[in-house]
Structures are given as C-alpha cells and as structure tokens.
Design a protein around this motif. Structure first.
Motif, PDB file in Angstrom:
ATOM      1  N   ASP A 294      95.174   3.775  54.788  1.00 23.81           N
ATOM      2  CA  ASP A 294      94.829   5.200  55.483  1.00 23.81           C
ATOM      3  C   ASP A 294      94.165   6.114  54.525  1.00 23.81           C
ATOM      4  O   ASP A 294      93.077   6.663  54.759  1.00 23.81           O
ATOM      5  CB  ASP A 294      96.257   5.809  56.047  1.00 23.81           C
ATOM      6  N   MET A 295      94.548   5.947  53.287  1.00 25.24           N
ATOM      7  CA  MET A 295      93.780   6.851  52.411  1.00 25.24           C
ATOM      8  C   MET A 295      92.371   6.986  52.381  1.00 25.24           C
ATOM      9  O   MET A 295      91.788   8.047  52.400  1.00 25.24           O
ATOM     10  CB  MET A 295      94.529   6.984  51.017  1.00 25.24           C
TER      11      MET A 295
ATOM     12  N   ARG B 120      90.626   5.402  54.686  1.00 30.94           N
ATOM     13  CA  ARG B 120      90.106   5.763  55.977  1.00 30.94           C
ATOM     14  C   ARG B 120      89.909   7.075  56.258  1.00 30.94           C
ATOM     15  O   ARG B 120      88.634   7.469  56.408  1.00 30.94           O
ATOM     16  CB  ARG B 120      91.092   5.191  56.918  1.00 30.94           C
ATOM     17  N   ALA B 121      90.704   7.870  55.736  1.00 30.45           N
ATOM     18  CA  ALA B 121      90.748   9.360  55.788  1.00 30.45           C
ATOM     19  C   ALA B 121      89.487   9.963  54.818  1.00 30.45           C
ATOM     20  O   ALA B 121      88.789  10.636  55.408  1.00 30.45           O
ATOM     21  CB  ALA B 121      92.038   9.926  55.083  1.00 30.45           C
ATOM     22  N   ALA B 122      89.332   9.289  53.742  1.00 29.07           N
ATOM     23  CA  ALA B 122      88.075   9.796  52.967  1.00 29.07           C
ATOM     24  C   ALA B 122      87.005   9.597  53.622  1.00 29.07           C
ATOM     25  O   ALA B 122      85.948  10.224  53.529  1.00 29.07           O
ATOM     26  CB  ALA B 122      88.274   9.129  51.551  1.00 29.07           C
ATOM     27  N   LEU B 123      86.804   8.175  54.324  1.00 34.91           N
ATOM     28  CA  LEU B 123      85.799   7.749  54.928  1.00 34.91           C
ATOM     29  C   LEU B 123      85.245   8.798  56.168  1.00 34.91           C
ATOM     30  O   LEU B 123      84.096   9.274  56.315  1.00 34.91           O
ATOM     31  CB  LEU B 123      85.683   6.372  55.588  1.00 34.91           C
ATOM     32  N   ILE B 124      86.420   9.068  56.669  1.00 35.94           N
ATOM     33  CA  ILE B 124      86.372  10.238  57.928  1.00 35.94           C
ATOM     34  C   ILE B 124      85.807  11.589  57.629  1.00 35.94           C
ATOM     35  O   ILE B 124      85.003  12.159  57.945  1.00 35.94           O
ATOM     36  CB  ILE B 124      87.424  10.101  58.868  1.00 35.94           C
ATOM     37  N   ASP B 125      86.310  11.854  56.261  1.00 34.49           N
ATOM     38  CA  ASP B 125      86.009  13.239  55.855  1.00 34.49           C
ATOM     39  C   ASP B 125      84.745  13.372  55.262  1.00 34.49           C
ATOM     40  O   ASP B 125      84.141  14.483  54.868  1.00 34.49           O
ATOM     41  CB  ASP B 125      86.958  13.443  54.225  1.00 34.49           C
ATOM     42  N   GLY B 126      83.902  11.904  55.173  1.00 32.45           N
ATOM     43  CA  GLY B 126      82.525  12.177  54.961  1.00 32.45           C
ATOM     44  C   GLY B 126      82.077  11.516  53.667  1.00 32.45           C
ATOM     45  O   GLY B 126      80.998  11.655  53.264  1.00 32.45           O
ATOM     46  N   ALA B 127      83.008  10.815  53.180  1.00 30.06           N
ATOM     47  CA  ALA B 127      82.801  10.237  51.666  1.00 30.06           C
ATOM     48  C   ALA B 127      81.853   9.079  52.077  1.00 30.06           C
ATOM     49  O   ALA B 127      82.322   8.153  52.886  1.00 30.06           O
ATOM     50  CB  ALA B 127      83.987  10.002  50.840  1.00 30.06           C
TER      51      ALA B 127
ATOM     52  N   ARG C 103      81.688   6.962  46.822  1.00 31.55           N
ATOM     53  CA  ARG C 103      82.541   8.110  46.588  1.00 31.55           C
ATOM     54  C   ARG C 103      83.958   7.802  46.679  1.00 31.55           C
ATOM     55  O   ARG C 103      84.932   8.308  45.880  1.00 31.55           O
ATOM     56  CB  ARG C 103      82.017   9.172  47.422  1.00 31.55           C
TER      57      ARG C 103
ATOM     58  N   GLN D 162      86.429   8.643  43.589  1.00 34.27           N
ATOM     59  CA  GLN D 162      86.963   9.913  43.681  1.00 34.27           C
ATOM     60  C   GLN D 162      88.322   9.716  44.316  1.00 34.27           C
ATOM     61  O   GLN D 162      89.213  10.436  43.915  1.00 34.27           O
ATOM     62  CB  GLN D 162      86.184  10.911  44.537  1.00 34.27           C
ATOM     63  N   ILE D 163      88.570   8.576  45.098  1.00 40.79           N
ATOM     64  CA  ILE D 163      89.849   8.692  45.772  1.00 40.79           C
ATOM     65  C   ILE D 163      90.584   7.346  45.262  1.00 40.79           C
ATOM     66  O   ILE D 163      91.687   7.521  44.747  1.00 40.79           O
ATOM     67  CB  ILE D 163      89.862   8.351  47.386  1.00 40.79           C
TER      68      ILE D 163
END
Lengths: 366, 303
Positions: free
Chosen positions: B193-194, B196-203, B207, B211-212
């Motif tokens: 999920d973490m 996935r969240a970053a991909l949706i946030d635009g990363a 990145r 970064q994550i």
C-alpha cells in the motif's frame, strides 16, 4: 468527473479478480463497492487508480479512456485501510509529498497543506512523526494527503476498518461531509453495509468478482434483485426457506411441510409464472410475536418454538424453529422471549421476497 | 521494543526449566556468562600478549621467567609504511564492496521483490546455487576473467589482475547473492500500500524506490553494509590469489606474511597486528549498531 467502467475484468494466471464490471458513476456522486472480502472490490478500485492494468474492458474519466494513463497522471487521490503513510516523514512531509513531487513552490505548499490539515482537524500536528499519532489521526493525515492535490476522483479502500467503532461513526460523517462539500466523485470500498448504506449515493454489490447489483441504497434493501443481494444487505440477514406456491380459494399460498402462509396477490402473481418451487425471503424485522394488542390477518401466522435468545440491547434476536425450518426474528425486548417458549409468529407478507431457486434471481424485481 | 522481544523468550524459558520468573532469568544470565567466558579469555590474552615479551597462559613473563616483561616492541610495525599501505588497501576493498554490493543489492532486491519479469524465478534460484560454490572452486576461472578485464583500454588498469579494483570486483560478485536475497527479504516485508500510495501521489518508480522504500529498509542496509565491510576487511583468499608478487597487499595477507615457514614466528607481534586489524571494525560496528538493533524492532513503526 464522470467515471465509467465498461466490461472491466482482471485475471491473474486464470484466477479471476474482477469479471466484466460495467457501471457509470455520475459526477460528484459517492459510490460504495460493497461485498465480502475477496469479492474483487479492491481489485476494481486499484484498476481505477491505475495500479492494476485491466485484463479486458475500459475505464473512462469524462468519456476519455484512461487505461494506459499512469497513476500519477490520473488526478486521483486514494485513502488506504492501512493508511499507507510514509513513516519516515512528519505529518507535514506526508501531506505535502504530492505537491513536492509536482514542484509546487514552497509558499503555496505551506498554505495548501495548512488549509487541508485544518479542514481535517490536524492543523496543530504538522510537525509530529507518524508513529506519534493515533489511528484516527493517521487516517486524517491519509485523507489530507489524498485531498491536498485536489484530485478529481477520490478512492477509499476500507478507510475506517482499522478504527474503533465510535471513531468510525464520526469519521463516516466527516468523510461524507467533506466529499459533498468538495463535490469530488468518489468510490468507497467497504464490507460494512451500514457504511455503504449511510454514505453512498449508489451501491455496487459485488461477489466473487461479479457485479451483483448497482442500485440506490433503499432499492437494494427493499427490492433486492438477486438472492445474494437479499442475503448480504441487511443485518441481521434475511431468512430464506424453500416453499411451493399454490393457488387455492382464489388466493395464493406459500407451502412447505411446516409452512402455510397466504401471499399477497401482487407479489404471488409475479412469482406464480415460475410455478412450483421458489425461495421465500423474510427479513427478521418483518416477523412479529403475536399478542393481544394487534390481531394478525388470517393466514399470516405460524406457531414456532424459541431455540435461542440473543439480547442486542434495544431488541432481542430470537432464533425459532417451525418444524424443520429455522428463522431469526427481531423481537421487542419487552416481550420477554425465553428459550423453550412456544409462540405464535405473524409475518408481514407485504414485504416478502421471492426468488427463483435455479437462477437465484428475484421473481419480483427485474 | 527490544524489551517486548526479549519477554517471550524468557517466558519460554521459565515454565520448563525453573519455577519462578527470577530463577529463570538468573539461569539465562548464568548461561550467557558461562558461554562468553572463553571468548573473553581469548581477547584478554590478545591484549596482554601484544604488550609483553612472551606469555605463559594469561601471565606475561620476562626474560628470567618472572612476572612482568612489559614492552611496546610488538607495536613497532605502526611506524612501518607497509602496514599502512596494507590497511589502506583493506579499506579500499571494504568500502568499494559496501558501495558496490549496496547499490546492486538494494536495486536488485527491490526489483526481485516487486516486479514480475521473465527469468525472475530462475535468477533467484540461480543466485542461491551460485552462492553454494566456494570461491576456491572459481579461482582459476576468475583469473582468466580478470586477465581479460585488464586488457580493456583505459579502465583495464584499475580492475584487472593484480589491482585492488579487480579484487574488489571479484569480492562484490561473491557477496551479491547474499546481499540480493537479504534485501529482497526486507522489501518483501514492506506493505504494498505504501508504494501504491506514492505512485498515486505522483512519484515515478525510481522515486518510490529512492524516497519511500529505501528509508524503510535502512536496518537491512546497515546489516548488509556491516557484513560486507567485514567480508572485505577480512578478505584473504581472493586478494592473496590475485595480487600475488606485487606490493598490493591488504591486512590479512600482511598478517599471513608474518607467519613464515622458515624463521621463528613472533606470535606476540602477530597478536598485535591482529588487534590492530580489528580496530576499524569495532569503530564501524559502533556506528551501525543502533540501526542493526532496529532490525529486530521491526524497522518501521506506525504502519
């Protein structure tokens, strides 16, 4: 933003996650995907987010097919059950992350993060580490992070499942209020039908990857189109039993070894086309214990014996048997139901549901 | 968090062996102390030996056989240039390995953990099988590879036979199966999920990794860095084989040169060099210790 799913399917090496899902979501609506775990609702959501690539079918935003668009270019925000926050960043770091990627200037980031955080009631926590927050606060951060980039579609993946019951109630109202205020088209995945019923403009009921029904919440409850929907929506669940429909003396009767109930003409006529055996469904709240105050109409009562009494506080959930048929009935607790009692039950047959035992489709609603 | 980790163990100890919680803990301490005694005696001897002319057991002896004979002569090598060049080479090999293994393992481990690509499974089993081959078996083959590498224009002079770069390259290759599997394990443990969240946030994918994901596996990176540094620092066989007949030597090879077959060996000097070799490791360990302990504390909180 209008969201349309058309024949959307996802399979992994032959295992079907979502099968031929077709539905339209109107601009600004909140649609709930409701179903038991493993029914494909999260799979469908992740396809809308762009994380999963559909095996077949299309996803369109405002009429434009976005199948090949990367998640970061879909202008969606997503809230996860696990919050999925970045534990090595502060609250500010988390909420500002989407904006920092977009290289928004620092002034504006500060402004927008503060605004969103204030809206979520966590404006004073911006310097905290994620581990220092409670579950409810973490979910607010997660929602803030999804909102800060002003998405055109908001996706929720069981956002309240990890919170305690009381907090869930508050957050439910808050999410609905924010969603309505901002008018963002939203998809809300949940297995909690109360959440779905209270929050959603429309509910998509799913089971084993298949869309079972897509309707207004009240229609799902009063006019369930399949046996699955009837059994899944409503708590405690609807009672089902096999009966045969027979016409006698100008009226219709539902009969089995233990049961003989007079059905209302309008419902029975629709079902009678199928002849013979049907599945009858009665909600626990549509059955009453007969007492002196309200004499029941003829042909709507059966005698039963009480097997189990589960006090729910306001009411008792009573398990009864009529011959070999078992039913669950909601009874006012002032009636003082006791295990072993023999009682008369009256059925509100104007609300009875009838299903085809083969196709499991409703005989009443198309 | 370390406390909560220790608790189940002592509880498992308690009911079977002893009655009360206290006796159980005492027994555990007694056991630990007993098992650590031989090691402590060893180190004590090491320190005493480096500072005396000769030893009898743990007792330093002087020329007449009485107790005493304190001397610093065993440490004379410090003023010699050879040890410093050996140490520098050891350091170069170790650092090159930490960097090389670190980059390849964190990126490779992430890819193997998260991406589906043809040959993924074959690669995973392949690296495991390769890891089973001891370096000794590969020495001759590696020799040819290094000779060939040495022939490459421009960079050949740094990574071929008889160079520190060549040794580092071979050591990195030998260490990679462990590193990749270790890092893959750490990435496997992270929730999807973490990212996935970053991909949706635009990363972008890169990145997300940088970064994550990387910050979440810091304890793993620290552990890998420590293992790799020790492996590089203590490397003997590969440097000994591929830097033969030159002045390029590292600490273990230097140490071995002190133990000659013909002349009598000054064991007290060998002890001193050995102790000297340990110092950087101890310093390195002090720096990574806290991160290493975090491994057992679960690494990332709040998820």
């Amino acid at each position: 933003m209008r969201v349309e799913l058309d024949g959307l399917s996802k399979a992994w090496d032959g295992v079907v996650g979502a099968d031929n899902i077709t539905l339209d979501i109107a601009d600004g609506d909140l649609v709930a995907f409701l179903g038991p775990s493993g029914c494909g609702k999260t799979t469908t959501l992740l396809m809308v987010a762009g994380i999963y690539k559909p095996t077949a079918g299309t996803i369109s935003f405002d009429g434009v097919v976005v199948n090949e668009v990367a998640p970061k270019d879909r202008h969606v925000g997503m809230v996860f059950q696990s919050y999925a926050l970045y534990p090595h960043m502060t609250v500010f770091g988390n909420i500002s992350y989407p904006l920092r990627i977009q290289k928004v200037n620092k002034e504006e980031i500060r402004e927008r993060v503060q605004k969103v955080a204030d809206m979520m009631g966590i404006g004073h926590l911006l310097d905290r580490k994620i581990a220092q927050l409670s579950g409810g606060q973490q979910q607010r951060v997660s929602l803030g992070r999804a909102l800060v980039k002003e998405p055109e579609v908001l996706l929720f993946d069981e956002p309240l499942s990890n919170l305690d019951a009381r907090l869930r109630l508050t957050m439910r109202g808050e999410i609905k209020r924010i969603q309505e205020d901002l008018g963002i088209t939203s998809i809300y995945v949940t297995h909690d039908q109360v959440e779905a019923m209270t929050m959603a403009d429309k509910i998509a009921v799913m089971s084993e990857g298949v869309l079972q029904a897509y309707d207004l919440p009240e229609d799902l409850y009063d006019h369930p189109k399949t046996l699955f929907v009837a059994g899944f929506v409503g708590n405690p669940p609807m009672n089902f039993f096999d009966v045969e429909i027979m016409s006698s003396n100008g009226g219709f009767h539902a009969k089995s070894e233990a049961i003989d109930l007079a059905l209302p003409d309008d419902r029975a006529q629709k079902a009678a086309v199928a002849k013979g055996n049907v599945v009858m469904g009665v909600r626990p709240e549509d059955v009453y214990l007969v007492d002196d105050t309200a004499p029941p109409s003829e042909g709507s009562t059966l005698s039963a014996s009480i097997e189990v009494v589960e006090p729910l506080g306001r009411e008792d959930l009573v398990g009864v048997t009529i011959g070999d048929v078992q039913l669950r009935v909601l009874v006012d607790k002032t009636k003082g139901a006791r295990v072993g009692d023999n009682v008369e039950l009256a059925f509100d047959l104007s609300k009875v549901q009838l299903f085809d035992p083969e196709s499991e489709k409703s005989l009443l609603w198309k | 968090m370390t406390v909560s980790q220790a608790a189940p163990q002592s509880q498992a100890f308690k009911p079977k062996l002893m009655g009360g919680k206290k006796t159980g803990r005492r027994f555990a301490y007694a056991f630990l102390i007993l098992s650590i005694v031989p090691i402590l005696i060893g180190y004590t001897w090491l320190v005493i030996a480096t500072l005396s002319t000769r030893t009898e057991g743990l007792l330093p002896r002087d020329a007449e056989g009485g107790i005493g004979g304190f001397t610093l002569r065993n440490w004379d090598f410090i003023s010699d240039g050879a040890i410093w060049s050996a140490m520098f080479n050891s350091f170069l090999i170790a650092v090159a390995m930490v960097i090389g293994v670190g980059i390849a393992s964190t990126s490779g481990g992430y890819a193997l953990s998260r991406f589906k690509f043809p040959g993924r499974k074959a690669f995973l089993t392949g690296t495991l099988v390769l890891h089973a081959f001891k370096a000794e078996m590969l020495l001759i083959a590696i020799f040819f590879v290094l000779r060939w590498l040495g022939g490459i224009p421009l960079i050949g002079g740094y990574i071929g036979f008889n160079t520190v770069g060549g040794v580092a390259l071979v050591m990195i290759a030998l260490e990679l199966p462990l590193g990749i599997w270790l890092m893959k394990g750490f990435f496997d443990a992270l929730p999807w999920d973490m990212e996935r969240a970053a991909l949706i946030d635009g990363a972008s994918r890169f990145r997300v990794w940088w970064q994550i994901m990387l910050p979440q596996v810091r304890p793993g990176i620290a552990a890998l860095a420590l293992f790799t540094f020790i492996a590089g620092w203590n490397a003997y066989l590969v440097p000994f084989t591929f830097t033969i007949g030159t002045k390029v030597t590292n600490m273990p090879v230097f140490l071995n040169q002190l133990i000659s077959d013909t002349a009598p060996v000054n064991w007290n000097q060998v002890a001193a060099v050995g102790l000297f070799q340990m110092i950087p490791l101890i310093i390195f360990f002090l720096f990574t210790q806290e991160l290493l302990l975090n491994i057992y504390a679960g690494g990332s909180k709040g998820t």
